[in-house]
Design a protein around this motif. Structure first.
Motif, mmCIF file in Angstrom:
data_model
loop_
_atom_site.group_PDB
_atom_site.id
_atom_site.type_symbol
_atom_site.label_atom_id
_atom_site.label_comp_id
_atom_site.label_asym_id
_atom_site.label_seq_id
_atom_site.Cartn_x
_atom_site.Cartn_y
_atom_site.Cartn_z
ATOM 1 N N ALA A 97 0.832 -1.203 0.000
ATOM 2 C CA ALA A 97 0.000 0.000 0.000
ATOM 3 C C ALA A 97 0.868 1.255 0.000
ATOM 4 O O ALA A 97 0.451 2.310 -0.498
ATOM 5 C CB ALA A 97 -0.906 -0.007 1.226
ATOM 6 N N GLU A 98 2.089 1.135 0.533
ATOM 7 C CA GLU A 98 2.982 2.284 0.667
ATOM 8 C C GLU A 98 3.842 2.529 -0.576
ATOM 9 O O GLU A 98 4.575 3.524 -0.635
ATOM 10 C CB GLU A 98 3.922 2.080 1.868
ATOM 11 C CG GLU A 98 3.244 1.681 3.160
ATOM 12 C CD GLU A 98 3.076 0.161 3.309
ATOM 13 O OE1 GLU A 98 2.564 -0.261 4.355
ATOM 14 O OE2 GLU A 98 3.448 -0.581 2.350
ATOM 15 N N ALA A 99 3.755 1.647 -1.561
ATOM 16 C CA ALA A 99 4.718 1.670 -2.669
ATOM 17 C C ALA A 99 4.342 2.574 -3.829
ATOM 18 O O ALA A 99 5.144 2.772 -4.742
ATOM 19 C CB ALA A 99 4.940 0.256 -3.205
ATOM 20 N N GLY A 100 3.143 3.128 -3.817
ATOM 21 C CA GLY A 100 2.743 3.974 -4.933
ATOM 22 C C GLY A 100 1.524 4.797 -4.592
ATOM 23 O O GLY A 100 0.802 4.489 -3.633
ATOM 24 N N PRO A 101 1.264 5.836 -5.372
ATOM 25 C CA PRO A 101 0.160 6.759 -5.050
ATOM 26 C C PRO A 101 -1.216 6.274 -5.485
ATOM 27 O O PRO A 101 -2.216 6.832 -5.050
ATOM 28 C CB PRO A 101 0.550 8.031 -5.814
ATOM 29 C CG PRO A 101 1.303 7.516 -7.006
ATOM 30 C CD PRO A 101 2.066 6.315 -6.516
ATOM 31 N N GLY B 171 -6.687 0.952 7.713
ATOM 32 C CA GLY B 171 -7.516 1.868 6.938
ATOM 33 C C GLY B 171 -7.060 2.000 5.493
ATOM 34 O O GLY B 171 -7.840 2.405 4.631
ATOM 35 N N ALA B 172 -5.827 1.612 5.213
ATOM 36 C CA ALA B 172 -5.287 1.710 3.854
ATOM 37 C C ALA B 172 -6.007 0.798 2.872
ATOM 38 O O ALA B 172 -5.937 1.020 1.657
ATOM 39 C CB ALA B 172 -3.792 1.386 3.857
ATOM 40 N N ILE B 173 -6.682 -0.241 3.378
ATOM 41 C CA ILE B 173 -7.379 -1.166 2.467
ATOM 42 C C ILE B 173 -8.882 -0.919 2.410
ATOM 43 O O ILE B 173 -9.594 -1.590 1.655
ATOM 44 C CB ILE B 173 -7.127 -2.641 2.860
ATOM 45 C CG1 ILE B 173 -7.723 -2.951 4.242
ATOM 46 C CG2 ILE B 173 -5.645 -2.959 2.802
ATOM 47 C CD1 ILE B 173 -7.708 -4.419 4.602
ATOM 48 N N ARG C 181 -8.205 -6.750 13.787
ATOM 49 C CA ARG C 181 -9.043 -5.709 13.188
ATOM 50 C C ARG C 181 -9.272 -5.972 11.705
ATOM 51 O O ARG C 181 -10.385 -5.774 11.188
ATOM 52 C CB ARG C 181 -8.415 -4.326 13.405
ATOM 53 C CG ARG C 181 -8.387 -3.887 14.858
ATOM 54 C CD ARG C 181 -8.054 -2.401 14.995
ATOM 55 N NE ARG C 181 -6.726 -2.077 14.491
ATOM 56 C CZ ARG C 181 -5.630 -2.078 15.223
ATOM 57 N NH1 ARG C 181 -5.678 -2.404 16.497
ATOM 58 N NH2 ARG C 181 -4.456 -1.723 14.693
ATOM 59 N N ILE C 182 -8.239 -6.421 11.011
ATOM 60 C CA ILE C 182 -8.393 -6.708 9.584
ATOM 61 C C ILE C 182 -9.324 -7.884 9.373
ATOM 62 O O ILE C 182 -10.134 -7.889 8.433
ATOM 63 C CB ILE C 182 -7.025 -6.958 8.929
ATOM 64 C CG1 ILE C 182 -6.217 -5.655 8.908
ATOM 65 C CG2 ILE C 182 -7.173 -7.495 7.514
ATOM 66 C CD1 ILE C 182 -4.801 -5.808 8.414
ATOM 67 N N ARG C 183 -9.253 -8.882 10.226
ATOM 68 C CA ARG C 183 -10.192 -10.014 10.109
ATOM 69 C C ARG C 183 -11.624 -9.524 10.215
ATOM 70 O O ARG C 183 -12.504 -9.973 9.471
ATOM 71 C CB ARG C 183 -9.873 -11.038 11.200
ATOM 72 C CG ARG C 183 -10.901 -12.165 11.343
ATOM 73 C CD ARG C 183 -11.267 -12.831 10.048
ATOM 74 N NE ARG C 183 -10.127 -13.466 9.411
ATOM 75 C CZ ARG C 183 -10.141 -13.935 8.167
ATOM 76 N NH1 ARG C 183 -11.238 -13.788 7.409
ATOM 77 N NH2 ARG C 183 -9.082 -14.506 7.654
#
Length: 245
Positions: free
Chosen positions: A93-97, A124-126, A160-162
């Motif tokens: 998620a951090e590798a591109g805009p 929250g990134a997903i 939390r992701i689960r």
């Protein structure tokens, strides 16, 4: 949480002088997926291998190639890894805009799409790409090197992701410091796919690797059973409390 536990040995911990033999050995030892950690020396402080290596080892096994791209930028290389034989392509998620665009590109190549989160990155990134992904990969070490210690702070994030995933057909994978000692806690938190490198490639033979894989799987299954039992007991307790009022 009904998905079976999968064990995905990371070939980063294999003997690269015998890489084909090592992959054949973990295949025979019961590996479910083959995890391929691709590092670029830019996004992470290490360089591992690229698409040509994956292409070279692809004929060794029919198991799923779970390709984890720790590279930035990532979009220009998706096609090469797809053609090399990747089945699952996971990007950070951090590798591109433009994460949504990247995931669309992976799926357009006919591959399953995953998103990986570094330890400091929130779930929250997903949130807005859940309909684009087949897998979430939680890093339980800071990416870049094998053999690091598991970060217990990530267990709550896994839980939390689960919850965020819910009933969606999305696998929840964990990578970093996984051993037979912590596999139960990881599975109890909600993970169903465990990446292990050093913990699998201990010993020198397929039989050694089989024992290592089996130990991790048994521990993970035990953790999952414990979690499911907790879930089934909680409603009963709530009902009992209501009757006592």
């Amino acid at each position: 949480m009904t998905s079976e536990i999968l064990i995905a040995p990371s070939i980063l911990a294999a003997d690269f002088a015998r890489l084909g033999e090592e992959i054949a050995a973990i295949d025979a030892a019961g590996a479910d997926w083959i995890h391929c950690d691709v590092m670029d020396g830019h996004f992470v402080p290490n360089i591992s291998f690229g698409a040509d290596v994956i292409k070279a080892i692809r004929p060794v096994t029919k198991k799923v190639f779970d390709v984890h791209l720790m590279i930035a930028p990532v979009d220009p290389y998706l096609d090469a890894f797809a053609k090399a034989g990747a089945d699952v392509i996971t990007v950070h998620a951090e590798a591109g805009p433009h994460l949504d665009r990247t995931l669309q590109a992976v799926r357009a190549l006919g591959k399953k799409a995953g998103v990986s989160l570094c330890p400091a990155t929130s779930e929250g990134a997903i949130e807005y790409v859940l309909d684009r992904i087949d897998l979430v990969l939680v890093m339980t070490v800071n990416p870049g090197f094998g053999g690091q210690s598991f970060l217990e702070s990530q267990l709550e994030k896994i839980k939390r992701i689960r919850t965020v995933i819910g009933d969606r057909p999305i696998r929840l994978e964990v990578d970093g410091g996984i051993t037979r000692e912590n596999a139960a806690a990881v599975a109890a938190a909600g993970a169903d796919t465990l990446v292990a490198g050093s913990a699998v490639f201990r010993g020198k033979s397929s039989a050694d690797y089989a024992g290592n894989i089996a130990a991790i799987r048994v521990a993970a299954e035990a953790g999952r059973v414990s979690k499911l039992q907790d879930i089934s007991v909680q409603p009963m307790r709530a009902g009992e409390s209501a009757r006592l009022r």
